[in-house]
Design an enzyme around this catalytic site. Structure first.
Site, short mmCIF file in Angstrom:
data_model
loop_
_atom_site.label_atom_id
_atom_site.label_comp_id
_atom_site.label_asym_id
_atom_site.label_seq_id
_atom_site.Cartn_x
_atom_site.Cartn_y
_atom_site.Cartn_z
N HIS A 150 24.39 8.52 4.74
CA HIS A 150 24.43 7.57 3.67
C HIS A 150 24.54 8.44 2.24
O HIS A 150 23.65 8.25 0.97
CB HIS A 150 22.75 6.93 3.46
CG HIS A 150 22.62 5.95 4.74
ND1 HIS A 150 22.92 4.92 4.49
CD2 HIS A 150 22.09 6.12 5.84
CE1 HIS A 150 22.64 3.97 5.60
NE2 HIS A 150 22.02 4.83 6.47
N ASN A 172 19.27 -1.84 6.23
CA ASN A 172 20.84 -2.03 6.38
C ASN A 172 21.38 -3.50 6.39
O ASN A 172 20.49 -4.20 5.99
CB ASN A 172 21.42 -1.31 7.51
CG ASN A 172 21.37 0.10 7.74
OD1 ASN A 172 21.29 0.73 6.72
ND2 ASN A 172 21.38 0.72 9.09
FE1 HDD Z 1 18.38 6.41 8.31
C1 HDD Z 1 18.94 7.75 5.25
C2 HDD Z 1 18.85 3.25 6.88
C3 HDD Z 1 17.96 5.22 11.54
C4 HDD Z 1 17.36 9.35 9.47
N1 HDD Z 1 18.91 5.73 6.43
C5 HDD Z 1 19.06 6.55 5.42
C6 HDD Z 1 19.39 5.55 4.47
C7 HDD Z 1 19.23 4.27 4.65
C8 HDD Z 1 19.18 4.37 6.15
C9 HDD Z 1 19.57 2.93 4.06
C10 HDD Z 1 20.04 5.95 2.88
C11 HDD Z 1 18.65 5.88 1.95
C12 HDD Z 1 18.94 6.17 0.59
O1 HDD Z 1 19.70 5.28 -0.01
O2 HDD Z 1 18.55 7.22 0.18
N2 HDD Z 1 18.59 4.55 9.32
C13 HDD Z 1 18.63 3.34 8.36
C14 HDD Z 1 18.30 2.14 9.17
C15 HDD Z 1 18.07 2.87 10.41
C16 HDD Z 1 18.22 4.25 10.41
C17 HDD Z 1 18.34 0.88 9.03
C18 HDD Z 1 17.92 2.12 11.82
C19 HDD Z 1 17.31 0.93 11.92
N3 HDD Z 1 17.64 7.18 10.00
C20 HDD Z 1 17.81 6.38 11.35
C21 HDD Z 1 17.15 7.27 12.38
C22 HDD Z 1 17.13 8.55 11.86
C23 HDD Z 1 17.40 8.57 10.23
C24 HDD Z 1 16.88 6.78 13.76
C25 HDD Z 1 16.37 9.87 12.31
C26 HDD Z 1 15.90 10.03 13.32
N4 HDD Z 1 18.37 8.21 7.50
C27 HDD Z 1 17.82 9.32 7.99
C28 HDD Z 1 17.98 10.71 7.19
C29 HDD Z 1 18.57 10.07 6.01
C30 HDD Z 1 18.75 8.74 6.16
C31 HDD Z 1 18.63 11.81 7.80
C32 HDD Z 1 19.53 10.74 5.27
C33 HDD Z 1 19.20 10.90 3.84
C34 HDD Z 1 17.64 10.42 3.59
O3 HDD Z 1 17.42 9.87 5.02
O4 HDD Z 1 16.97 10.10 2.88
O5 HDD Z 1 16.60 11.04 7.27
#
Ligand code: HDD
Length: 754
Positions: free
Chosen positions: A125, A198
């Protein structure tokens, strides 16, 4: 800036100290630092006067204490530590042509700052756009949740929303085929609540422990970092083909949902099953839905690929411009409630994020709305530094045992520490709650708060800060039964992967199915490994035989002859984009292509008619600026492309025989048609359109009635009332309808060159 009063209505824990702390924390206003002698009522009155203007909300007030006005006109340029400088362009040297001296503190400071201006982009993202706004309930729902944010229909809770793509880097294009992030930060009176969702209601994997593998496979391949921001490569489909639980999600990502027309025109979903609990501790499961007021609409694939070049900032710009022009995007918040005792009544597990709960089994109750009404002042400070964490909840909202959600609750806090440089990212203005933060955390990189006193541990002899009971607004995890052996395993219903994939595919209309088939053909057509392509066809053949056969034929795999899945016929009218509202043309961007001799009265009349219904009109002429009859053209034939618009109007008068000699003009018309967009044409415009020979499209001829055919609306007779929408029939009315429809997929477009 004038001192605008704003709302605080802190009833839940309304003692004097809290009111004081809350007020001071938010205002930082020295004139009310000491309100000890004031009555609670007086403080309440002082802070309760509401200014709901765009800049009047409590979070904006908080942010404004950090905001520095543009350009600082009238000020002298200084170093970072305040020393005025006489020269910021020439370095200090040993002689005019000599070496730069170490003594040049200004050069070193300025350059060092620049050298460290980038922070790590988000692991996923990375590419996004944000906006401020508010959330407001239609009615209180104390029966479902005790969260304060759900109780006061007369109040507005500030929000910051960040939309994003998933796979691409920070500088990648907006319109790639991908899931879109839809993350909402609610600045509630009880702390921040982050709903990090999402635009698709399900996910690729069931367990958070598989997320790293999914993302590694989706990102550019590690040896050459190709391809950027797309999943059309061997590694992604290798992973997907070996992970049957992902099949369902790829049907959604191969559908038009993965190429939205705008962030404003897409749904949002919390994805997981969450828990709401009320003041009596009664728990219920909930799925969160965001439904856009203007409907859900998508691009077409050829168009979205071209936009990545024509305007990589397409979605970011669209959001920005809509808000700047006052066309504030709006979504309704819907709740799908499942009683705790019904947890096991479905043939899927509600803890499995690769499944959705069909609306037929749990209807959506719309309880509130969200409006985005202010663009950030500074992209980096706000949109880049905003840190969403799924574990940010408030009393009344809790987690289910969904293993994906449970794992996310670890990952988000963890990632911010790397991304934002330490454990104090909650002090960055955009992340700060609007209520007081009172705990014993101290120190760490970039600590801003100067905590006075000797105590930084608990318990302490002063008993501060106190823990809060539920009645005092404390977060008390709702008691929930946990049982079972320590085991690496999933619930038995997690093992079924294809029933809902078929349910989704069954629900699509014919053009949506065709788009899904073409998307798989495109993506898998980029996969070189035959084994991966074959495996994917096996997976698709567990969903639908026709789908598997058509994709197989396109990617050089032997098509299966018999279906390998559960041939059920279940479907839902709620899942097709064709069912989305199609009654408004608000914010649709319509191009007017004019040339020598154009009829200015027609141009003005049609533009005014469309603008009155909320559309945005743009004139494209042979040259930028003032045209031969005084109208302004914003673009020229060579400076913009049809893909940036939702429709085209060709007014009369123009000498189209000259226009037909211009390649860009012909491409513009062909492409508009190929991408199934509405086209309106009057008099010479209609005659010009006829020369394109679009198959099966009726066009008005001399002396004939107006014709509206496949979204092509033509008239041989202009009248000043042509845009009158009040009568039963008119060219303007048909054009309005054609634009509101968004796309006209009944067209035969394959032979159209563009
Ligand atoms: Fe995630 C970012 C949505 C599963 C780990 N995720 C991130 C963002 C969104 C989502 C919208 C961007 C937030 C922003 O604008 O700063 N992610 C989802 C959805 C998931 C999902 C809807 C499943 C239903 N994500 C998911 C899992 C993991 C992560 C299973 C880790 C085990 N996601 C992350 C992250 C991020 C992220 C690596 C990257 C940047 C951040 O968190 O802030 O931790």
């Amino acid at each position: 800036m004038t001192d605008t009063p704003y709302r605080i209505n802190y009833t839940k824990n309304a003692n004097m100290e809290t009111m004081k702390g809350l007020y001071n924390a938010v205002t930082g206003n020295p004139t009310v630092q000491n309100v000890a002698n004031t009555t609670a009522a007086a403080v309440g009155t002082a802070v309760n006067t509401v200014n709901d203007g765009i800049r009047g909300d409590i979070k904006q007030r908080d942010l404004s204490t950090y905001t520095v006005e543009d350009c600082q006109k009238g000020n002298y340029i200084t170093t970072d530590f305040g020393t005025r400088m006489s020269d910021t362009d020439t370095s200090l040297k040993g002689g005019e042509r000599g070496p730069i001296l170490l003594e040049d503190f200004h050069f070193r400071e300025k350059t060092t700052h620049f050298d460290h201006e980038r922070i790590p982009e988000r692991a996923v993202h990375a590419r996004g756009a944000g906006a401020h706004g508010y959330f407001q309930m239609y009615e209180a729902i104390p029966d479902l949740s005790c969260a304060d944010v759900f109780q006061h229909p007369s109040e507005r809770t500030p929000v910051f929303v960040r939309f994003s793509t998933v796979a691409g880097s920070r500088g990648s294009a907006d319109t790639v085929r991908d899931v879109r992030g839809f993350a909402v930060k609610f600045y509630t009176k009880e702390g921040n609540w982050d709903l990090v969702g999402n635009n698709i209601p399900i996910f690729f994997v069931q367990e958070a422990i598989k997320f790293a593998d999914l993302v590694h496979a989706a990102k550019p391949e590690p040896h050459n970092e190709i391809p950027q921001a797309q999943t059309a490569h061997d590694n992604f489909w290798d992973f997907i083909s070996l992970t049957p639980e992902s099949t369902h999600m790829t049907l959604w990502t191969m559908s038009d949902r993965a190429i939205p027309r705008s962030y404003r025109l897409m749904q949002g979903f919390g994805v997981h099953t969450f828990v709401l609990y009320n003041a009596d501790g009664k728990r219920r499961f909930v799925k969160f839905h965001w439904t856009p007021k203007l409907g859900s609409h998508s691009l077409v694939w050829d168009e979205s690929q071209k936009i990545t070049g024509a305007d990589p900032d397409f979605h970011r710009r669209d959001l920005w411009e809509a808000i700047e022009s006052g066309a504030y995007p709006e979504w309704e918040l819907g709740l799908q409630i499942v009683e705790e005792e019904d947890e096991h009544k479905f043939d899927f597990d509600i803890l499995d994020s690769t499944k959705f709960i069909p609306e037929e089994l749990a209807p959506i109750r719309y309880v509130g709305k969200m409006v985005l009404n202010r663009n950030p002042d500074n992209y980096f400070a706000e949109t880049e530094q905003v840190a969403f964490c799924t574990q940010h909840v408030v009393p009344g909202i809790a987690f289910s045992n969904d293993p994906l959600l449970q794992g996310r609750n670890h990952s988000y806090l963890d990632t911010q520490i790397t991304r934002l440089g330490g454990p104090n990212f909650q002090e960055i203005p955009i992340n700060k709650p609007v209520c007081p933060v009172t705990n014993n955390q101290r120190d760490g990189a970039h600590r801003m708060t100067i905590n006075k006193g000797r105590v930084n541990y608990f318990p302490n002899r002063f008993g501060c800060p106190m823990t809060a009971t539920a009645a005092q607004g404390g977060y008390v995890h709702p008691p929930t039964m946990v049982h079972g052996p320590k085991i690496r395993a999933r619930g038995p219903k997690f093992a079924e992967h294809f029933n809902q994939a078929r349910y989704f595919y069954n629900s699509l209309c014919s053009w949506e199915k065709e788009h899904v088939i073409k998307s798989y053909a495109f993506e898998l057509g980029h996969v070189d490994d035959l084994g991966v392509r074959e495996k994917m066809i096996q997976r698709l053949n567990c969903v639908d035989l026709d789908l598997a056969q058509k994709v197989a034929s396109a990617i050089g795999v032997k098509p299966p002859t018999t279906f390998d899945g559960n041939a059920h016929d279940q479907r839902s009218a709620k899942l097709t984009l064709a069912g989305s509202p199609r009654d408004s043309i608000a914010t649709r961007k319509i191009a007017f292509l004019i040339g020598p001799g154009y009829n200015s009265a027609q141009l003005k009349t049609v533009r005014a008619g469309l603008a009155a219904a909320g559309a945005v009109t743009v004139v494209i002429g042979p040259t930028k600026g003032e045209q031969e009859k005084g109208d302004e053209a914003q673009f020229t034939y060579t400076s913009c492309k049809s893909v940036l618009f939702d429709g085209l109007v060709l007014v009369g008068g123009t000498q189209y025989e000259k226009m037909s000699q211009i390649g860009e003009v012909k491409q513009f018309v062909n492409e508009t048609f190929k991408h199934c967009k509405p086209i309106g044409a009057i008099e010479e415009g209609a005659e010009f359109l006829k020369t394109f020979g679009f198959i099966g499209v009726g066009i008005a001829g001399p002396g004939e009635q107006d014709v509206s055919s496949q979204g092509v609306v033509t008239s041989m007779k202009f009248s000043p009332s042509i845009m009158d929408l009040s009568g039963t029939i008119s060219w303007g009315k048909d054009l309005h309808k054609a634009i509101a429809e968004h796309r006209h997929f009944e067209r035969i477009i394959d032979p159209v060159p563009a």
